[in-house]
Enzyme design. Structure first.
Site, PDB file in Angstrom:
ATOM      1  N   GLY A 112      -7.335  -4.497  -9.630  1.00 56.06           N
ATOM      2  CA  GLY A 112      -7.513  -3.484  -8.601  1.00 56.06           C
ATOM      3  C   GLY A 112      -8.570  -2.494  -9.037  1.00 56.06           C
TER       4      GLY A 112
ATOM      5  N   CYS B 215       0.839  -1.203   0.000  1.00 54.96           N
ATOM      6  CA  CYS B 215       0.000   0.000   0.000  1.00 54.96           C
ATOM      7  C   CYS B 215       0.873   1.251   0.000  1.00 54.96           C
ATOM      8  CB  CYS B 215      -0.913   0.012   1.222  1.00 54.96           C
ATOM      9  SG  CYS B 215      -1.980   1.471   1.288  1.00 54.96           S
TER      10      CYS B 215
ATOM     11  N   HIS C 282       2.573  -5.596  -7.662  1.00 56.63           N
ATOM     12  CA  HIS C 282       2.084  -4.467  -8.445  1.00 56.63           C
ATOM     13  C   HIS C 282       3.280  -3.889  -9.196  1.00 56.63           C
ATOM     14  CE1 HIS C 282      -0.718  -0.924  -9.015  1.00 56.63           C
ATOM     15  NE2 HIS C 282       0.442  -0.460  -9.451  1.00 56.63           N
TER      16      HIS C 282
ATOM     17  N   LYS D 145       1.629  -9.369  -0.717  1.00 57.49           N
ATOM     18  CA  LYS D 145       1.413  -8.447  -1.828  1.00 57.49           C
ATOM     19  C   LYS D 145       2.393  -7.291  -1.679  1.00 57.49           C
ATOM     20  CE  LYS D 145      -2.240  -6.189  -4.509  1.00 57.49           C
ATOM     21  NZ  LYS D 145      -1.641  -4.867  -4.739  1.00 57.49           N
TER      22      LYS D 145
END
Length: 350
Positions: A228, A104, A173, A143
């Site tokens: 996402g 994040c 990501h 993640k």
């Protein structure tokens, strides 16, 4: 593309996964997306320390419910003891998979040395992994992003260390933290992580249609992909992409009647889960995306004006009537929506 993914002892019946997203993948959204065919929809990001303290709003983010094919609870934090307790609580709550957030980019998260800030402190990240793996019998996944910035792209090394500690899958990501969501996702760079580990690697970032999905898988060599922002206003996307990748067909978007049924179901489920007025307030962001993503009215300015009108309405029935007038007369009987809404109403706020 094969039709499933093995993560530890868990078989995921698909290879198009939906990411954990704060304020988005709550229980009403997860139930809806699952009913529409999504194989894997993670919870919102859950603060491990606050879950361990049983803070009501945090517990609600981890809420599980009947009708989900798979329960994936994502934890975020920086304290190994709290992460271990969070993992134990996630398993007790019914998690099939426990996911750790090292990706994040939000300032309020990285400012607390959590999320993608952990890519600057890989030793601490590994202590968190070790604590979670030892605390739960469920598969632990991670993640992450490519790294903190372009000068520190350490995702392959962190993934190698994570695998050695018992992590069963890694999602990457294709951006650094410093990119936030600017530029384009580097799917090729995700391939470096794939080359570094033997556990499944899942590519994430900028995947909103079948062409993107095929390109991301081809360029990264990943075992699966994760959606996402592409699911904003399109909870059917994972299921439709799964079919398009399986048989090569052109992905079909829902027609007016189907789309209206989905939105009404989502609205009623949100109100049933949260109660009023919070349920309507929580739903408004989704309502805005549903209107923006629909091709009616054709004029984008008209859609924007309609979105503004609908998001100011103060009662769920007013929203249903206005949306029906915007798109088409509502002819669906609403049985599934009523069933799901009553399920939430009986359960309260879980």
């Amino acid at each position: 593309m094969r039709n499933g993914l093995q993560i530890g002892d868990v078989w995921v019946p698909g290879r198009v996964l939906t990411a954990p997203m704060t304020g988005i993948t709550d229980l009403p959204f997860r139930l809806l997306a699952s009913r529409l065919g999504a194989a894997y929809v993670a919870t919102e990001m859950v603060a491990a320390a606050e879950l361990a303290r049983a803070r009501p709003d945090v517990v609600r983010r981890a809420a599980v419910g009947e009708g989900l094919p798979l329960t994936v609870i994502q934890l975020v934090g920086r304290d190994p003891a709290a992460m271990a307790e969070g993992a134990r609580m996630a398993e007790q709550a019914g998690a099939d998979i426990v996911d750790l957030n090292f990706g994040c980019p939000a300032k309020e998260v990285t400012g607390s040395a959590c999320g993608s800030a952990l890519m600057r402190t890989p030793d601490l990240a590994c202590r968190l992994i070790e604590a979670a793996v030892e605390a739960t019998s469920r598969p632990v996944t991670v993640k992450m992003r490519l790294g903190w910035d372009d000068a520190n792209r350490n995702a392959p090394e962190l993934a190698r260390r994570a695998e050695a500690l018992g992590v069963r899958a890694v999602t990457v990501h294709g951006r650094t933290r410093q990119q936030f969501y600017t530029g384009v996702a580097d799917w090729t760079a995700v391939g470096e992580v794939k080359a570094a580990v033997s556990v499944p690697v899942i590519v994430n970032g900028d995947i909103i249609n079948a062409d993107d999905a095929r390109a991301a898988l081809q360029q990264s060599g990943a075992d699966a992909l994760m959606l996402g922002r592409g699911v904003y206003g399109r909870p059917w996307l994972a299921a439709h992409l799964e079919r398009a990748l399986a048989d090569g067909t052109v992905m079909r978007e829902p027609d007016r009647e189907e789309r209206l049924e989905i939105v009404v179901e989502h609205l009623r489920a949100s109100v049933g889960f949260y109660g009023l007025p919070l349920g309507l307030k929580m739903f408004r962001k989704h309502l805005g995306w549903y209107v923006e993503q629909a091709p009616w009215p054709e004029d984008p300015l008209e859609r924007r004006a309609a979105k503004a009108r609908l998001c100011r309405l103060e009662a769920p029935d007013q929203v249903e009537i206005a949306l029906a007038e915007l798109w088409r007369p509502l002819t669906h009987s609403g049985n599934s929506a009523v069933d799901i809404g009553s399920q939430f109403a009986e359960a309260g706020t879980a």
